[in-house]
Design a protein around this motif. Sequence first.
Motif, PDB file in Angstrom:
ATOM      1  N   PHE A  23       0.853  -1.318   0.113  1.00 26.37           N
ATOM      2  CA  PHE A  23      -0.054  -0.075  -0.126  1.00 26.37           C
ATOM      3  C   PHE A  23       0.984   1.315   0.045  1.00 26.37           C
ATOM      4  O   PHE A  23       0.609   2.113  -0.814  1.00 26.37           O
ATOM      5  CB  PHE A  23      -1.213   0.235   1.299  1.00 26.37           C
ATOM      6  N   GLU A  24       1.926   1.199   0.804  1.00 25.04           N
ATOM      7  CA  GLU A  24       2.798   2.474   0.933  1.00 25.04           C
ATOM      8  C   GLU A  24       3.678   2.527  -0.410  1.00 25.04           C
ATOM      9  O   GLU A  24       4.086   3.745  -0.728  1.00 25.04           O
ATOM     10  CB  GLU A  24       3.444   2.288   2.119  1.00 25.04           C
ATOM     11  N   SER A  25       4.030   1.580  -1.035  1.00 24.85           N
ATOM     12  CA  SER A  25       5.141   1.626  -1.929  1.00 24.85           C
ATOM     13  C   SER A  25       4.532   1.785  -3.502  1.00 24.85           C
ATOM     14  O   SER A  25       5.217   2.246  -4.151  1.00 24.85           O
ATOM     15  CB  SER A  25       5.880   0.590  -1.972  1.00 24.85           C
ATOM     16  N   GLY A  26       3.131   1.321  -3.559  1.00 30.46           N
ATOM     17  CA  GLY A  26       2.609   1.157  -4.878  1.00 30.46           C
ATOM     18  C   GLY A  26       1.493   2.175  -5.071  1.00 30.46           C
ATOM     19  O   GLY A  26       1.303   3.152  -4.312  1.00 30.46           O
ATOM     20  N   SER A  27       0.657   2.118  -6.373  1.00 30.82           N
ATOM     21  CA  SER A  27      -0.118   2.900  -6.538  1.00 30.82           C
ATOM     22  C   SER A  27      -1.575   2.469  -5.607  1.00 30.82           C
ATOM     23  O   SER A  27      -1.547   1.377  -5.624  1.00 30.82           O
ATOM     24  CB  SER A  27      -0.576   3.465  -7.941  1.00 30.82           C
ATOM     25  N   LEU A  28      -2.687   3.414  -5.488  1.00 32.68           N
ATOM     26  CA  LEU A  28      -3.768   2.917  -4.904  1.00 32.68           C
ATOM     27  C   LEU A  28      -4.603   1.946  -5.557  1.00 32.68           C
ATOM     28  O   LEU A  28      -5.137   0.921  -5.313  1.00 32.68           O
ATOM     29  CB  LEU A  28      -4.590   4.002  -4.518  1.00 32.68           C
ATOM     30  N   ASN A  29      -4.526   2.340  -7.123  1.00 32.25           N
ATOM     31  CA  ASN A  29      -5.122   1.319  -8.156  1.00 32.25           C
ATOM     32  C   ASN A  29      -4.557  -0.056  -8.254  1.00 32.25           C
ATOM     33  O   ASN A  29      -5.570  -1.105  -7.859  1.00 32.25           O
ATOM     34  CB  ASN A  29      -5.176   1.972  -9.470  1.00 32.25           C
ATOM     35  N   GLU A  30      -3.441  -0.047  -8.113  1.00 26.69           N
ATOM     36  CA  GLU A  30      -2.724  -1.351  -7.964  1.00 26.69           C
ATOM     37  C   GLU A  30      -2.963  -2.038  -6.884  1.00 26.69           C
ATOM     38  O   GLU A  30      -3.117  -3.390  -6.793  1.00 26.69           O
ATOM     39  CB  GLU A  30      -1.268  -1.200  -8.510  1.00 26.69           C
ATOM     40  N   PHE A  31      -2.768  -1.438  -5.838  1.00 27.65           N
ATOM     41  CA  PHE A  31      -3.341  -2.191  -4.407  1.00 27.65           C
ATOM     42  C   PHE A  31      -4.521  -2.883  -4.352  1.00 27.65           C
ATOM     43  O   PHE A  31      -4.700  -4.134  -4.089  1.00 27.65           O
ATOM     44  CB  PHE A  31      -2.896  -1.207  -3.236  1.00 27.65           C
ATOM     45  N   TRP A  32      -5.661  -2.283  -4.803  1.00 24.73           N
ATOM     46  CA  TRP A  32      -6.847  -2.490  -4.543  1.00 24.73           C
ATOM     47  C   TRP A  32      -7.083  -3.764  -5.552  1.00 24.73           C
ATOM     48  O   TRP A  32      -8.026  -4.531  -5.397  1.00 24.73           O
ATOM     49  CB  TRP A  32      -7.973  -1.351  -4.590  1.00 24.73           C
ATOM     50  N   ILE A  33      -6.613  -3.515  -7.068  1.00 17.80           N
ATOM     51  CA  ILE A  33      -6.868  -4.487  -7.848  1.00 17.80           C
ATOM     52  C   ILE A  33      -6.450  -5.814  -7.387  1.00 17.80           C
ATOM     53  O   ILE A  33      -6.844  -6.767  -7.714  1.00 17.80           O
ATOM     54  CB  ILE A  33      -6.434  -4.055  -9.220  1.00 17.80           C
ATOM     55  N   GLU A  34      -4.987  -5.807  -6.999  1.00 13.56           N
ATOM     56  CA  GLU A  34      -4.630  -7.096  -6.451  1.00 13.56           C
ATOM     57  C   GLU A  34      -5.380  -7.715  -5.380  1.00 13.56           C
ATOM     58  O   GLU A  34      -5.299  -9.179  -5.121  1.00 13.56           O
ATOM     59  CB  GLU A  34      -3.132  -6.787  -5.780  1.00 13.56           C
ATOM     60  N   LEU A  35      -6.260  -6.904  -4.743  1.00 13.04           N
ATOM     61  CA  LEU A  35      -7.053  -7.706  -3.707  1.00 13.04           C
ATOM     62  C   LEU A  35      -8.414  -7.905  -4.216  1.00 13.04           C
ATOM     63  O   LEU A  35      -9.276  -8.383  -3.387  1.00 13.04           O
ATOM     64  CB  LEU A  35      -7.249  -6.704  -2.581  1.00 13.04           C
ATOM     65  N   LYS A  36      -8.789  -7.891  -5.204  1.00 12.74           N
ATOM     66  CA  LYS A  36     -10.134  -7.899  -5.875  1.00 12.74           C
ATOM     67  C   LYS A  36     -10.702  -9.418  -5.688  1.00 12.74           C
ATOM     68  O   LYS A  36     -11.916  -9.436  -5.374  1.00 12.74           O
ATOM     69  CB  LYS A  36     -10.265  -7.533  -7.052  1.00 12.74           C
ATOM     70  N   ASP A  37      -9.928 -10.342  -5.799  1.00 13.10           N
ATOM     71  CA  ASP A  37     -10.265 -11.736  -5.742  1.00 13.10           C
ATOM     72  C   ASP A  37     -10.687 -12.163  -4.407  1.00 13.10           C
ATOM     73  O   ASP A  37     -11.699 -12.893  -4.038  1.00 13.10           O
ATOM     74  CB  ASP A  37      -9.364 -12.602  -6.380  1.00 13.10           C
ATOM     75  N   GLU A  38      -9.475 -11.651  -3.428  1.00 13.36           N
ATOM     76  CA  GLU A  38      -9.965 -12.043  -1.932  1.00 13.36           C
ATOM     77  C   GLU A  38     -10.900 -11.239  -1.271  1.00 13.36           C
ATOM     78  O   GLU A  38     -11.567 -11.855  -0.226  1.00 13.36           O
ATOM     79  CB  GLU A  38      -8.603 -11.900  -1.292  1.00 13.36           C
ATOM     80  N   TYR A  39     -10.991  -9.995  -1.625  1.00  5.86           N
ATOM     81  CA  TYR A  39     -11.871  -8.915  -0.849  1.00  5.86           C
ATOM     82  C   TYR A  39     -12.906  -8.176  -1.768  1.00  5.86           C
ATOM     83  O   TYR A  39     -12.852  -6.927  -2.050  1.00  5.86           O
ATOM     84  CB  TYR A  39     -11.164  -8.115  -0.079  1.00  5.86           C
ATOM     85  N   PRO A  40     -13.740  -8.923  -2.556  1.00  8.11           N
ATOM     86  CA  PRO A  40     -14.368  -8.190  -3.577  1.00  8.11           C
ATOM     87  C   PRO A  40     -15.178  -7.084  -3.403  1.00  8.11           C
ATOM     88  O   PRO A  40     -15.292  -6.014  -3.909  1.00  8.11           O
ATOM     89  CB  PRO A  40     -15.333  -9.277  -4.279  1.00  8.11           C
TER      90      PRO A  40
END
Length: 109
Positions: A23-40
Amino acid sequence: MLSMFEYEQLIEIKSMSYLKQKFESGSLNEFWIELKDEYPSLVEKAIFTLLPFVTTYRCEAGFSSYAYTKNKYRNRLNAAPDLRIQVSDIKPNFKNTVNQTMKQFHSSH
């Protein structure tokens, strides 16, 4: 705004050190997209919360670019082509373009 289940998921995400680092090192979009399968459902709410900020920024950036391009010294200029380039996220590769142009020039002579 969050259900109890989503709130617990958010606490779980905050407590995971590797996710906190992402979360601190990347962009917000990339962070949330990576979590879409686990926390839709949580991801969907995060994206809907962030979306208006992106569109407002784009609108303001576009207006500023247009005002800069179409100033009192260039009031008859058709600013649409310049504006499209100024607000685009795609950055031109001038080196590649120049190289291709040179190759075409040399091959025709």
